[in-house]
Enzyme design. Structure first.
Site, mmCIF file in Angstrom:
data_model
loop_
_atom_site.group_PDB
_atom_site.id
_atom_site.type_symbol
_atom_site.label_atom_id
_atom_site.label_comp_id
_atom_site.label_asym_id
_atom_site.label_seq_id
_atom_site.Cartn_x
_atom_site.Cartn_y
_atom_site.Cartn_z
ATOM 1 C CD GLN A 1 38.579 40.472 37.578
ATOM 2 O OE1 GLN A 1 38.967 38.926 37.491
ATOM 3 N NE2 GLN A 1 39.594 39.855 35.319
ATOM 4 C CG ASN A 2 36.932 47.266 36.091
ATOM 5 O OD1 ASN A 2 37.600 46.475 36.543
ATOM 6 N ND2 ASN A 2 37.012 47.142 34.516
ATOM 7 C CB VAL A 3 32.579 47.301 40.951
ATOM 8 C CG1 VAL A 3 33.062 45.809 41.618
ATOM 9 C CG2 VAL A 3 33.751 48.209 42.082
ATOM 10 C CG ASP A 4 34.538 51.078 37.052
ATOM 11 O OD1 ASP A 4 33.401 50.656 35.561
ATOM 12 O OD2 ASP A 4 35.465 50.973 36.141
ATOM 13 C CG HIS B 1 33.978 40.843 41.077
ATOM 14 N ND1 HIS B 1 35.734 41.413 40.710
ATOM 15 C CD2 HIS B 1 34.078 39.530 40.888
ATOM 16 C CE1 HIS B 1 36.154 40.267 40.693
ATOM 17 N NE2 HIS B 1 35.270 39.218 41.194
ATOM 18 C CB CYS C 1 14.977 43.921 54.674
ATOM 19 S SG CYS C 1 15.029 45.114 53.616
ATOM 20 N N GLY D 1 43.319 44.267 29.932
ATOM 21 C CA GLY D 1 42.939 44.982 31.867
ATOM 22 C C GLY D 1 43.283 44.557 33.163
ATOM 23 C CB SER E 1 47.062 40.946 36.953
ATOM 24 O OG SER E 1 46.280 41.485 38.197
ATOM 25 N N GLY F 1 51.411 43.716 32.245
ATOM 26 C CA GLY F 1 51.948 43.121 33.708
ATOM 27 C C GLY F 1 52.080 41.940 33.292
HETATM 28 ZN ZN LIG Z 1 17.019 46.810 55.088
#
Ligand SMILES: [Zn+2]
Length: 269
Positions: free
Chosen positions: A100-103, A118, A129, A217, A219, A245
């Site tokens: 789910q991380n975008v890194d 994600h 475009c 990691g 929740s 948690g």
């Molecule tokens: Zn464009």
């Protein structure tokens, strides 16, 4: 049996693991997470797609904060959790790592079978475009147009954001698409936006092939991730989770390890 021994045993017994990861994997790389141990928002919830599309002022604020936040986010490096999961894949223990991380830190650590549920923050996409450009090019354009903002500093926030508040964003100049002049958006799924269908289907396919699920990691507070755990439970697949948690799937878990991710997975290194 202690939790970590139980986890080692779980991973040893299930050699086709579907791994689902979240923000807790990357906190050790200096990227904060959104939620506290109760799964509640620690800070202002992230911008929604409706707000981003609906107002130029929101886009100015988004990109100003992102320009400041990128300085540290763009330099983040994988930590022991990412390396442990890459090692697990290399040993043949996984079918897929769904993050789910975008890194992109799992890929940086060497994981190869990864789906970025994600999206990814290092790519910018034109909403008109469909063209893409590297986030680094966007950063250069942002800095060129807004030199007065270049030296601002602010606390790090999740997803490459920065806690830049009480600023007048009206003077911030957001670059348009270099190809068509259209509106640019990071190539990530915003809150209020759907994950592309084919991405979900590919992940479901890998889940069906797996003999168990390992959550690391997360929740699982958002449905886009929780649905995979729900499906695994429906199929009777065992589910283990490493999270400090509460998770929204606690009732579905076979094993819960309430330890920092890097400690819980250290035996893989
Ligand atoms: Zn464009």
């Amino acid at each position: 049996m202690s939790e970590s021994v139980a986890l080692q045993d779980f991973i040893g017994r299930h050699r086709r693991l579907f791994v689902l990861t979240g923000a807790g994997c990357s906190t050790g790389s200096g990227i904060p997470d959104y939620r506290d141990a109760d799964g509640q928002w620690k800070r202002t919830p992230p911008v929604t797609i409706q707000a981003f599309l609906g107002s130029e002022a929101t886009r100015r604020r988004y990109w100003a904060r992102s320009m400041v936040g990128w300085r540290s986010f763009g330099r983040a490096r994988p930590n022991r959790t990412h390396h442990a999961l890459a090692r697990l894949e290399a040993s043949g223990g996984t079918t897929l790592l769904l993050t789910q991380n975008v890194d992109r830190l799992h890929q940086a650590a060497g994981s190869r079978r990864v789906i970025d549920l994600h999206g990814r923050l290092d790519v910018v996409r034109c909403l008109d475009c469909g063209g893409t450009l590297p986030r680094e090019s966007m950063q250069a354009a942002l800095l060129r147009r807004n030199p007065g903002w270049a030296m601002l500093d602010a606390g790090r926030a999740p997803d490459g954001d920065a806690d830049l508040e009480a600023q007048d964003f009206s003077g911030f100049d957001v670059p348009p698409c270099p190809a068509c002049g259209g509106v640019l958006k990071p190539d990530v799924v915003f809150f209020g936006e759907n994950v592309p269908r084919e991405r979900v289907e590919a992940a479901y396919h890998a889940l069906d092939e797996a003999d168990a699920v390992l959550v690391v990691g997360s929740s699982l507070m958002v449905w886009s991730g929780l649905r995979f755990v729900q499906r695994a439970a429906d199929l009777g697949k065992p589910i283990a989770a490493v999270n400090l948690g509460r998770t929204r799937a606690d009732a579905l878990l076979t094993l819960k390890v309430a330890q920092p991710c890097d400690e819980a997975l250290a035996f893989l290194l």
